[in-house]
Design an enzyme around this catalytic site. Structure first.
Site, mmCIF file in Angstrom:
data_model
loop_
_atom_site.group_PDB
_atom_site.id
_atom_site.type_symbol
_atom_site.label_atom_id
_atom_site.label_comp_id
_atom_site.label_asym_id
_atom_site.label_seq_id
_atom_site.Cartn_x
_atom_site.Cartn_y
_atom_site.Cartn_z
ATOM 1 N N GLY A 122 -80.945 22.357 -29.584
ATOM 2 C CA GLY A 122 -80.200 22.671 -30.808
ATOM 3 C C GLY A 122 -78.995 21.757 -30.948
ATOM 4 N N ALA A 191 -68.525 22.375 0.962
ATOM 5 C CA ALA A 191 -68.728 23.683 1.604
ATOM 6 C C ALA A 191 -68.305 24.784 0.645
ATOM 7 C CB ALA A 191 -67.935 23.775 2.902
ATOM 8 N N GLU A 213 -66.939 18.828 4.068
ATOM 9 C CA GLU A 213 -66.059 19.378 3.027
ATOM 10 C C GLU A 213 -64.761 18.577 2.970
ATOM 11 O OE1 GLU A 213 -65.851 21.846 0.597
ATOM 12 O OE2 GLU A 213 -63.770 21.197 0.405
ATOM 13 N N GLY A 281 -69.448 21.121 -7.065
ATOM 14 C CA GLY A 281 -69.003 21.733 -8.314
ATOM 15 C C GLY A 281 -69.907 21.361 -9.471
ATOM 16 N N ASP A 322 -70.526 29.125 -18.731
ATOM 17 C CA ASP A 322 -70.094 27.972 -17.930
ATOM 18 C C ASP A 322 -69.502 26.850 -18.775
ATOM 19 O OD1 ASP A 322 -71.095 29.264 -15.709
ATOM 20 O OD2 ASP A 322 -72.383 27.607 -15.066
ATOM 21 N N ALA A 330 -72.743 34.030 -13.504
ATOM 22 C CA ALA A 330 -73.668 34.579 -14.489
ATOM 23 C C ALA A 330 -73.099 35.841 -15.143
ATOM 24 C CB ALA A 330 -75.002 34.883 -13.815
ATOM 25 N N HIS A 454 -72.812 59.751 4.522
ATOM 26 C CA HIS A 454 -72.868 59.341 5.916
ATOM 27 C C HIS A 454 -74.303 59.376 6.405
ATOM 28 C CE1 HIS A 454 -71.750 58.807 10.079
ATOM 29 N NE2 HIS A 454 -72.587 59.797 10.380
#
Ligand code: FAD
Ligand code: NAI
Length: 475
Positions: A122, A191, A213, A281, A322, A330, A454
């Site tokens: 789109g 990491a 990292e 990332g 995002d 999500a 419990h």
């Protein structure tokens, strides 16, 4: 005449497909456009989450955990497994089936809610009659128009500047979920959440995993005490995590990749891996939307600029998930999608950014909501802390999984819960109680006074709440 809708959603990831369903529930004629293709070229709605994210990663995490239990965990229960075998092809096929069930589920939900689904890309053409024309380029090409547009185009994996993903040797999340044979040596750059989850999968299946990292601290966004515990446990399992590295040249060869880097002490190092996952990332995806042409404003990092209500600079154009600021999760995308549909209907859609939970699905799992201890210190907030180890929880002992703890942080004066942090078995499920409590602005004492079944892992939550007032009963 182009088809006309009240609401057009671009993207059918968790942000988009949920927004479309909610808009349709509210009585709007709704279209949802998504370009993702399955291996046969057909539609595969669900976005990153369903196709190459949450769902397939959790499927492989589950399969690999069973394998590890069968190989190393069952013996202490008196269960002897002989001739244990691994069929990676079958494991991947099962993962693909789980993905397809979710794709099909979304198509079914669109039908059920009378959302018109369009398979293709789109893009904005122009504004017209107080709405927008959107071109869909798929098998054919057509244009539809709508009064409101919700952009939910998600994100893509970020590549290192000088090495592209080939998905054979240098893998994004996509390739990392489809390695056909267990690599002997697997390198991972970053990491973070993907590095630790995918590293766990392939380590459990037999790979020697090295995670490189850049930052000197492990999981900097996680409460320090929990991150320290997680680092200890994951390292003990065999994930070789090197912090504070500086990545240099990466050279893919015929069958392996060499990575040059400087270690924490400043020493030059070189490692050769059979596969390399780059998980450093993700970047927002506005490719092909014609954002520039329509005048849709992006911020300096490429995210669509939105206000607190997900409104863009263009009238009746919204953006969620995002592709806008905030955590790339999500459930955050879904909450924004629902809230926008409700705002379009004149309701007061609401997303509480203070109570969005995070979960890292390693074993043990890591989960948290609210402020970390280091954040409270930096903000000068007076707080009380209470922790309870799973070692002292009967259900955890029965499960044979006593690693980790639950930690509560509460306001020193009012006792309001400010943050809850967990590392341990099934804490992805336990964190919901903390989210509910914080949403209702409960105090630690509220949780401490609630009857918990419990034996259950949830008793660790109650005990950590009791510990805030230094009155744990079982530790
Ligand atoms: P996306 O899911 O990226 O969906 C966007 C959709 O829009 C895609 O289908 C795309 O094809 C489509 N699209 C883009 N542009 C166009 C266009 N112009 N026209 C038509 N369609 C278009 N989050 C969690 O909360 N829990 C987890 O366990 C988790 N695990 C993850 C594991 C991995 C390996 C990865 C990579 C991510 C994970 N995430 C997890 C993050 C989660 O996947 C994202 O936060 C989420 O998918 C974002 O949803 P979205 O709807 O904004 O975008
Ligand atoms: P991330 O942001 O979680 O981690 C990236 C890591 O890479 C960071 O620790 C960062 O310091 C490091 N890094 C960055 N550049 C580097 C470099 N040049 N060299 C070495 N290290 C470097 O990102 P990741 O793991 O790629 O995941 C992306 C996002 O997807 C997550 O932030 C999360 O929002 C989402 N996700 C969520 C999951 C969940 O909810 N369980 C699972 C997987 C992904």
């Amino acid at each position: 005449m182009s088809k006309n809708f009240d609401v057009i959603v671009i993207g059918a990831g968790p942000g988009g497909y949920v927004a479309a369903i909610r808009a349709a529930q509210l009585g709007f004629s709704t279209a949802c456009i998504d370009e993702w293709k399955n291996e046969k070229g057909g539609p595969a709605p669900g976005g990153t989450c369903t196709n190459v994210g949450c769902i397939p990663s959790k499927a492989l995490l589950q399969s690999s955990e069973y394998y590890e239990h069968a190989g190393h965990g069952f013996a202490e229960h008196g269960i002897e497994v002989k001739n244990l075998g691994l069929n990676v092809g079958k494991m991947l096929a099962r993962k693909n089936t789980v993905v397809k069930q979710n794709n099909d589920g979304i198509l079914y939900l669109f039908k059920k809610n009378k959302v018109s689904f369009f398979h293709g890309r789109g893009s904005f053409v122009k504004s017209s009659d107080g709405g927008y024309e959107i071109k869909i380029a798929g098998a054919g090409e057509e244009t539809i128009s709508g009064k409101h547009v919700i952009v939910a185009t998600g994100s893509n994996a970020r590549a290192l500047s000088d090495v592209a993903f080939d998905e054979k040797l240098v893998l994004s999340n996509d390739g990392a979920l489809s390695i056909e044979a267990v690599p002997k040596k697997l390198g991972i750059i970053g990491a973070g959440v993907i590095g630790l989850e995918m590293g766990s999968v392939w380590r459990r299946l037999g790979a020697e995993v090295t995670v490189l990292e850049a930052l000197p601290t492990f999981l900097g966004a996680v409460d320090e005490q929990i991150a320290k515990e997680a680092h200890k446990l994951l390292t003990k399992q065999g994930l070789a995590i090197q912090l504070g590295v500086k990545i240099g040249a990466i050279t893919p060869g015929q069958n392996n990749v060499s990575v040059e880097y400087t270690d924490e002490k400043g020493n030059a190092q070189k490692a050769v891996f059979d596969k390399l996952i780059v998980s450093i990332g993700r970047v927002p995806n506005t490719n092909g939307l014609n954002a520039e042409g329509i005048g849709l404003k992006l911020d300096d990092r490429g995210f669509i600029s939105v206000d607190g209500d997900c409104r863009t600079n263009l009238p009746n154009v919204w953006a969620v998930g995002d592709v806008v600021r905030g955590p790339m999760l999500a459930h955050k995308a879904e909450e924004e999608g629902v809230a926008v549909a409700e705002r379009i209907a004149g309701q007061h859609g609401h997303v509480n950014f203070n109570t969005i939970p995070w979960v890292i699905y390693t074993s043990p799992e890591i989960a948290w909501v609210g402020k970390t201890e280091q954040q409270l210190k930096a903000e000068g907030v007076a707080y009380k802390a209470g922790t309870f180890p799973f070692m002292a929880n009967g259900r955890a002992r029965a499960l044979g999984d006593t690693s980790g703890m639950v930690k509560f942080l509460a306001d020193a004066k009012t006792d309001e819960i400010l943050g809850v942090h967990m590392v341990g078995p099934m804490v992805s499920e336990l964190i919901s109680e903390a989210v509910v409590a914080m949403e209702f602005r409960a105090s630690a004492e509220d949780i401490a006074r609630i009857c918990h079944a419990h034996p259950s892992l949830a008793e660790a939550t109650k005990e950590a709440a009791l510990a805030v007032d230094k009155r744990s009963l079982n530790f």
